[in-house]
Design a protein around this motif. Structure first.
Motif, PDB file in Angstrom:
ATOM      1  N   GLY A 155       0.831  -1.202   0.000  1.00 35.83           N
ATOM      2  CA  GLY A 155       0.000   0.000   0.000  1.00 35.83           C
ATOM      3  C   GLY A 155       0.858   1.240   0.000  1.00 35.83           C
ATOM      4  O   GLY A 155       2.087   1.191  -0.122  1.00 35.83           O
ATOM      5  N   GLN A 156       0.194   2.402   0.161  1.00 38.29           N
ATOM      6  CA  GLN A 156       0.885   3.686   0.192  1.00 38.29           C
ATOM      7  C   GLN A 156       1.145   4.103   1.630  1.00 38.29           C
ATOM      8  O   GLN A 156       0.272   3.996   2.496  1.00 38.29           O
ATOM      9  CB  GLN A 156       0.060   4.765  -0.513  1.00 38.29           C
ATOM     10  N   HIS A 157       2.367   4.590   1.846  1.00 38.45           N
ATOM     11  CA  HIS A 157       2.762   5.067   3.173  1.00 38.45           C
ATOM     12  C   HIS A 157       3.557   6.345   3.000  1.00 38.45           C
ATOM     13  O   HIS A 157       4.290   6.524   2.012  1.00 38.45           O
ATOM     14  CB  HIS A 157       3.619   4.015   3.892  1.00 38.45           C
ATOM     15  N   VAL A 158       3.413   7.264   3.951  1.00 39.06           N
ATOM     16  CA  VAL A 158       4.098   8.553   3.902  1.00 39.06           C
ATOM     17  C   VAL A 158       4.880   8.727   5.195  1.00 39.06           C
ATOM     18  O   VAL A 158       4.335   8.576   6.301  1.00 39.06           O
ATOM     19  CB  VAL A 158       3.102   9.703   3.715  1.00 39.06           C
ATOM     20  N   VAL A 159       6.169   9.048   5.025  1.00 44.90           N
ATOM     21  CA  VAL A 159       7.056   9.277   6.171  1.00 44.90           C
ATOM     22  C   VAL A 159       7.564  10.707   6.092  1.00 44.90           C
ATOM     23  O   VAL A 159       8.142  11.127   5.075  1.00 44.90           O
ATOM     24  CB  VAL A 159       8.242   8.281   6.159  1.00 44.90           C
ATOM     25  N   TRP A 160       7.336  11.503   7.159  1.00 44.06           N
ATOM     26  CA  TRP A 160       7.789  12.884   7.185  1.00 44.06           C
ATOM     27  C   TRP A 160       9.314  12.955   7.208  1.00 44.06           C
ATOM     28  O   TRP A 160       9.986  12.144   7.823  1.00 44.06           O
ATOM     29  CB  TRP A 160       7.235  13.604   8.417  1.00 44.06           C
TER      30      TRP A 160
END
Length: 368
Positions: free
Chosen positions: A97-102
């Motif tokens: 899936g899609q994941h976002v890491v700052w």
């Protein structure tokens, strides 16, 4: 009604701007006035101290492209997983899936892994397995010391696993690990009722020591190699005992064990085992046979005692006959013997009447 809304974004925060439910962009650090007379604007302030951005409209935010430079987007396919390290410490395993890491607030390192190879191997395996997300994504276990694991993938033997922890990606294959102990093991073969060649039924207790030399064969050839070896040991002992008479069995139990071990060795080898030793501990006779054997032993000992007594009596008579012949052939020696007898009579202080050969009696009277 207020036409403007005041919004303050701190240094570690980011504003997600939505209007009429549609994502409009990011709002950076600082104080902002937003014109919203009809209350159609919504700004969600999120903290970048939390490494991951989780949002129900994450796909829209990613698709807009505004995250470039602020966050790293990780898009994982079905055959991919990601290992995430934050500030040098392992954090989690990310599913497809899609994941976002700052970016910026924390040091983030992402390692994408291909799960088409079912086994998960990593230099920091023990650290990864301590994570809660590892239990969600991995089938884990460990092979104990002194053992080896026989690995089956989708029902086929795929190799051996050394002692230590192991991990396989869930849903990548049907995984089964059978642990096999490589140390020497002893099995008891108790209470075997076997008939000897002379039709005597006896009970036999034995034990066998073995070790696994071919784990694949031991697991794939038979469902329970220990039970199979037990049955083979029974058959070997029956074959050896059934071909010998009772006296031979009692006389040399070691020979029985050696012959049985010789029969058992090739059968064990076919199971992937090596027999180190086979020993016969006890040969137990039935009660009536014990009584009979005791009587035989008693009669044998009595005959031996009687023979010894007869031998001693014969030796004594032979000695007396030799003495008599010697005295008859040597008158001087006979005279000395008579004087010895007379000396004993006088020393005793009493007179005894000696009956014997006529000449001897007359001579004794003359001496007196």
């Amino acid at each position: 009604m207020f036409l403007f809304k005041r919004l303050k974004i701190r240094s570690f925060e980011m504003g997600l701007h939505f209007r009429d439910g549609e994502f409009r962009g990011l709002i950076g650090v600082g104080s902002h006035w937003i014109f919203d007379p009809f209350n159609r604007t919504n700004v969600e302030v999120v903290s970048r101290r939390a490494p991951f951005l989780a949002h129900e409209k994450l796909d829209l935010i990613v698709k807009s492209g505004v995250l470039k430079g602020y966050a790293q987007v990780i898009d994982l396919q079905d055959d991919q997983r990601a290992l995430v390290w934050i500030d040098g410490r392992f954090a989690r395993i990310l599913p497809p899936g899609q994941h976002v890491v700052w970016l910026g607030q924390r040091e983030v390192r992402v390692e994408v892994v291909d799960v088409r190879a079912p086994r998960f191997e990593h230099v920091d395996l023990k650290v990864v397995l301590q994570s809660a997300t590892a239990r969600e994504q991995l089938e884990t276990g460990a092979v104990n010391r002194g053992c080896v694991g026989v690995l089956f993938l989708d029902g086929r033997c795929a190799g051996l696993l050394d002692p230590g922890p192991w991990a396989f990606w869930k849903r990548s294959a049907d995984v089964r690990v059978v642990e096999v102990d490589l140390r020497e093991t002893t099995i008891d073969v108790p209470g075997q009722e076997i008939m000897s060649a002379d039709k005597v039924t006896l009970r036999l207790n034995a034990s066998a020591t073995y070790r696994v030399v071919d784990p694949r064969k031991a697991v794939c050839t038979i469902d329970d190699h220990k039970q199979a070896l037990y049955r083979e040991a029974q058959l070997a002992l029956r074959a050896v005992v059934g071909g010998r008479e009772l006296d031979a069995l009692l006389a040399d139990k070691e020979a029985v064990a050696v012959e049985a071990a010789g029969l058992l060795a090739p059968r064990a080898e076919a199971l992937g085992l090596a027999v180190a030793s086979l020993g016969v501990r006890d040969l137990i006779l039935p009660g009536d046979m014990k009584d009979l054997m005791n009587k035989v032993t008693e009669a044998r000992k009595a005959a031996e005692a009687n023979l010894i007594t007869r031998r001693e009596e014969t030796a004594a008579l032979r000695s007396q006959a030799n003495t008599a012949k010697l005295l008859a052939d040597n008158p001087t020696l006979m005279r000395l013997r008579e004087l010895e007898v007379l000396e004993k009579v006088v020393a005793g202080g009493k007179l005894n009447v000696i009956l014997g050969e006529k000449g001897l009696a007359d001579r004794v009277l003359n001496l007196l």
